[in-house]
Design a protein around this motif. Structure first.
Motif, PDB file in Angstrom:
ATOM      1  N   VAL A  44       0.838  -1.206   0.000  1.00  0.00           N
ATOM      2  CA  VAL A  44       0.000   0.000   0.000  1.00  0.00           C
ATOM      3  C   VAL A  44       0.870   1.253   0.000  1.00  0.00           C
ATOM      4  CG1 VAL A  44      -1.752   1.298   1.268  1.00  0.00           C
ATOM      5  CG2 VAL A  44      -1.911  -1.193   1.142  1.00  0.00           C
ATOM      6  N   TRP A  45       1.942   1.249   0.781  1.00  0.00           N
ATOM      7  CA  TRP A  45       2.834   2.416   0.863  1.00  0.00           C
ATOM      8  C   TRP A  45       3.455   2.724  -0.491  1.00  0.00           C
ATOM      9  CZ3 TRP A  45       3.797   6.321   4.051  1.00  0.00           C
ATOM     10  CH2 TRP A  45       4.998   7.034   3.910  1.00  0.00           C
ATOM     11  N   GLN A  46       3.971   1.698  -1.156  1.00  0.00           N
ATOM     12  CA  GLN A  46       4.620   1.911  -2.443  1.00  0.00           C
ATOM     13  C   GLN A  46       3.621   2.396  -3.498  1.00  0.00           C
ATOM     14  OE1 GLN A  46       7.906   1.803  -3.336  1.00  0.00           O
ATOM     15  NE2 GLN A  46       8.284   1.600  -1.143  1.00  0.00           N
ATOM     16  N   VAL A  47       2.449   1.800  -3.523  1.00  0.00           N
ATOM     17  CA  VAL A  47       1.426   2.228  -4.481  1.00  0.00           C
ATOM     18  C   VAL A  47       0.982   3.652  -4.187  1.00  0.00           C
ATOM     19  CG1 VAL A  47      -0.928   1.820  -5.305  1.00  0.00           C
ATOM     20  CG2 VAL A  47       0.625  -0.115  -4.959  1.00  0.00           C
ATOM     21  N   ALA A  48       0.764   3.949  -2.899  1.00  0.00           N
ATOM     22  CA  ALA A  48       0.302   5.286  -2.518  1.00  0.00           C
ATOM     23  C   ALA A  48       1.338   6.343  -2.876  1.00  0.00           C
ATOM     24  CB  ALA A  48       0.007   5.326  -1.022  1.00  0.00           C
ATOM     25  N   CYS A  49       2.591   6.096  -2.556  1.00  0.00           N
ATOM     26  CA  CYS A  49       3.634   7.084  -2.814  1.00  0.00           C
ATOM     27  C   CYS A  49       3.842   7.326  -4.304  1.00  0.00           C
ATOM     28  CB  CYS A  49       4.948   6.641  -2.176  1.00  0.00           C
ATOM     29  SG  CYS A  49       4.953   6.673  -0.376  1.00  0.00           S
ATOM     30  N   ARG A  50       3.663   6.283  -5.094  1.00  0.00           N
ATOM     31  CA  ARG A  50       3.959   6.394  -6.525  1.00  0.00           C
ATOM     32  C   ARG A  50       2.745   6.792  -7.369  1.00  0.00           C
ATOM     33  NH1 ARG A  50       8.935   3.750  -7.369  1.00  0.00           N
ATOM     34  NH2 ARG A  50       9.616   2.544  -5.545  1.00  0.00           N
ATOM     35  N   ARG A  51       1.537   6.547  -6.855  1.00  0.00           N
ATOM     36  CA  ARG A  51       0.353   6.749  -7.692  1.00  0.00           C
ATOM     37  C   ARG A  51      -0.554   7.902  -7.259  1.00  0.00           C
ATOM     38  NH1 ARG A  51      -0.859   2.223 -10.835  1.00  0.00           N
ATOM     39  NH2 ARG A  51       1.110   1.266 -11.452  1.00  0.00           N
ATOM     40  N   ILE A  52      -0.545   8.243  -5.972  1.00  0.00           N
ATOM     41  CA  ILE A  52      -1.466   9.283  -5.502  1.00  0.00           C
ATOM     42  C   ILE A  52      -1.016  10.642  -6.023  1.00  0.00           C
ATOM     43  CG2 ILE A  52      -2.253  10.542  -3.463  1.00  0.00           C
ATOM     44  CD1 ILE A  52      -2.352   7.955  -1.985  1.00  0.00           C
ATOM     45  N   VAL A  61      -1.712   3.017   9.101  1.00  0.00           N
ATOM     46  CA  VAL A  61      -0.298   3.361   9.278  1.00  0.00           C
ATOM     47  C   VAL A  61       0.211   4.143   8.070  1.00  0.00           C
ATOM     48  CG1 VAL A  61       2.029   2.399   9.414  1.00  0.00           C
ATOM     49  CG2 VAL A  61       0.213   1.458  10.835  1.00  0.00           C
ATOM     50  N   VAL A  62      -0.206   3.741   6.882  1.00  0.00           N
ATOM     51  CA  VAL A  62       0.219   4.449   5.669  1.00  0.00           C
ATOM     52  C   VAL A  62      -0.262   5.893   5.696  1.00  0.00           C
ATOM     53  CG1 VAL A  62      -0.078   4.588   3.161  1.00  0.00           C
ATOM     54  CG2 VAL A  62       0.379   2.381   4.255  1.00  0.00           C
ATOM     55  N   ILE A  63      -1.524   6.105   6.044  1.00  0.00           N
ATOM     56  CA  ILE A  63      -2.063   7.468   6.097  1.00  0.00           C
ATOM     57  C   ILE A  63      -1.343   8.292   7.149  1.00  0.00           C
ATOM     58  CG2 ILE A  63      -4.120   8.851   6.569  1.00  0.00           C
ATOM     59  CD1 ILE A  63      -5.801   6.550   5.460  1.00  0.00           C
ATOM     60  N   ALA A  64      -1.112   7.695   8.325  1.00  0.00           N
ATOM     61  CA  ALA A  64      -0.400   8.395   9.387  1.00  0.00           C
ATOM     62  C   ALA A  64       1.030   8.728   8.957  1.00  0.00           C
ATOM     63  CB  ALA A  64      -0.390   7.556  10.658  1.00  0.00           C
ATOM     64  N   GLY A  65       1.655   7.806   8.239  1.00  0.00           N
ATOM     65  CA  GLY A  65       3.006   8.052   7.759  1.00  0.00           C
ATOM     66  C   GLY A  65       3.070   9.195   6.763  1.00  0.00           C
ATOM     67  N   LEU A  66       2.124   9.212   5.839  1.00  0.00           N
ATOM     68  CA  LEU A  66       2.078  10.310   4.868  1.00  0.00           C
ATOM     69  C   LEU A  66       1.853  11.643   5.562  1.00  0.00           C
ATOM     70  CD1 LEU A  66      -0.047   8.642   2.035  1.00  0.00           C
ATOM     71  CD2 LEU A  66       2.411   9.081   2.019  1.00  0.00           C
ATOM     72  N   ASP A  67       1.027  11.630   6.594  1.00  0.00           N
ATOM     73  CA  ASP A  67       0.783  12.851   7.361  1.00  0.00           C
ATOM     74  C   ASP A  67       2.054  13.289   8.081  1.00  0.00           C
ATOM     75  OD1 ASP A  67      -0.622  14.960   8.536  1.00  0.00           O
ATOM     76  OD2 ASP A  67      -1.201  13.758  10.268  1.00  0.00           O
ATOM     77  N   ALA A  68       2.769  12.325   8.657  1.00  0.00           N
ATOM     78  CA  ALA A  68       3.983  12.654   9.402  1.00  0.00           C
ATOM     79  C   ALA A  68       5.067  13.238   8.506  1.00  0.00           C
ATOM     80  CB  ALA A  68       4.514  11.398  10.098  1.00  0.00           C
ATOM     81  N   SER A 114       6.955  23.892  -0.088  1.00  0.00           N
ATOM     82  CA  SER A 114       7.722  23.193   0.937  1.00  0.00           C
ATOM     83  C   SER A 114       7.220  21.772   1.176  1.00  0.00           C
ATOM     84  CB  SER A 114       7.669  23.970   2.258  1.00  0.00           C
ATOM     85  OG  SER A 114       6.337  24.020   2.757  1.00  0.00           O
ATOM     86  N   LYS A 115       6.046  21.434   0.633  1.00  0.00           N
ATOM     87  CA  LYS A 115       5.518  20.092   0.845  1.00  0.00           C
ATOM     88  C   LYS A 115       6.411  19.052   0.183  1.00  0.00           C
ATOM     89  CE  LYS A 115       1.916  16.826  -0.293  1.00  0.00           C
ATOM     90  NZ  LYS A 115       2.959  15.928  -0.851  1.00  0.00           N
ATOM     91  N   ARG A 116       6.690  18.010   0.892  1.00  0.00           N
ATOM     92  CA  ARG A 116       7.489  16.917   0.350  1.00  0.00           C
ATOM     93  C   ARG A 116       6.631  16.090  -0.603  1.00  0.00           C
ATOM     94  NH1 ARG A 116      11.128  13.219   4.413  1.00  0.00           N
ATOM     95  NH2 ARG A 116      12.615  12.410   2.862  1.00  0.00           N
ATOM     96  N   ALA A 117       7.125  15.809  -1.768  1.00  0.00           N
ATOM     97  CA  ALA A 117       6.363  15.052  -2.762  1.00  0.00           C
ATOM     98  C   ALA A 117       6.161  13.613  -2.296  1.00  0.00           C
ATOM     99  CB  ALA A 117       7.079  15.073  -4.107  1.00  0.00           C
ATOM    100  N   TYR A 118       4.978  13.070  -2.553  1.00  0.00           N
ATOM    101  CA  TYR A 118       4.689  11.696  -2.147  1.00  0.00           C
ATOM    102  C   TYR A 118       5.695  10.718  -2.755  1.00  0.00           C
ATOM    103  CZ  TYR A 118       0.121  13.406  -0.519  1.00  0.00           C
ATOM    104  OH  TYR A 118      -0.877  14.066   0.136  1.00  0.00           O
TER     105      TYR A 118
END
Length: 216
Positions: A20-28, A84-91, A37-41
């Motif tokens: 889920v993390w890899q798909v979310a970071c690469r596709r969202i 956890v993935v959503i919380a990680g992206l938020d962090a 200043s936002k870090r890219a997914y």
């Protein structure tokens, strides 16, 4: 619960979260309204951050397998993986993707429906907890005049559903501890940087839910 079962739960959560993390970071897609200043997914898909998120998921899964009633595992698994993935992206970015939050609701609904076959009472508790937490934070969001991101409101059904399967006290403890963690972060952040850069509601409430589970 045997050690083998706990390890198996940790490994299953770790595997699901990695995917889920890899798909979310690469596709969202990146949010439209943001700043430079936002870090890219896509920059989060590297091994270091992936490992951090996967370890958090594995720890969550092992705690759930060791502590929570087996009938509640499906609901807790949603929080231990997609949550956890959503919380990680938020962090790491301070942004919770709307599409992933909506997808998590679908997965949560499936988990609650599956739980109903094993324990209707627990499924009802999870559903009520999800709705109650979402409505409560939606109301706070309105009263505070949008004092925090609506992504945090979208995240709360996962917290409410999981903790409500344990008890009302666990549900309340998670909400209170989450708020205290956010306040503690704000105080520390202001003391170090002389300003509050952002408030990590997602990670705080995820951690609070696990703490409430461990203490129940």
């Amino acid at each position: 619960m045997t050690s083998a079962s706990i390890v198996a739960a940790a490994l299953l959560c770790a595997f699901a979260t990695t995917v889920v993390w890899q798909v979310a970071c690469r596709r969202i897609p990146e949010p439209v309204a943001t700043d430079e200043s936002k870090r890219a997914y896509r920059d989060l898909a590297g091994p270091r951050l992936t490992l951090l998120v996967v370890l958090a998921s594995a720890a969550s899964g092992s705690l759930v397998a060791h502590t929570a009633p087996s009938a509640s595992w499906a609901i807790w698994a949603v929080l231990s993986t997609v949550g956890v993935v959503i919380a990680g992206l938020d962090a790491f970015t301070t942004w919770m993707p709307r599409s992933l939050a909506h997808w998590s609701w679908v997965v949560l609904a499936v988990a609650i429906a599956g739980t109903a076959f094993w324990s209707p009472a627990m499924a009802i508790a999870g559903l009520v907890g999800a709705v109650a937490a979402g409505l409560l934070f939606g109301l706070i969001w309105l009263i505070s005049r949008q004092g925090f991101g609506f992504g945090d409101v979208r995240y709360m059904p996962l917290i409410g559903a999981a903790t409500a399967t344990i008890s009302l006290n666990t549900f309340e403890t998670a909400l209170i501890c989450g708020a205290l963690l956010v306040v503690a972060w704000a105080i520390i952040d202001r003391a170090i940087h002389h300003r509050i850069r952002f408030l990590p509601w997602g990670p705080a409430y995820w951690l609070a839910a696990l703490a409430a589970l461990a203490l129940h």
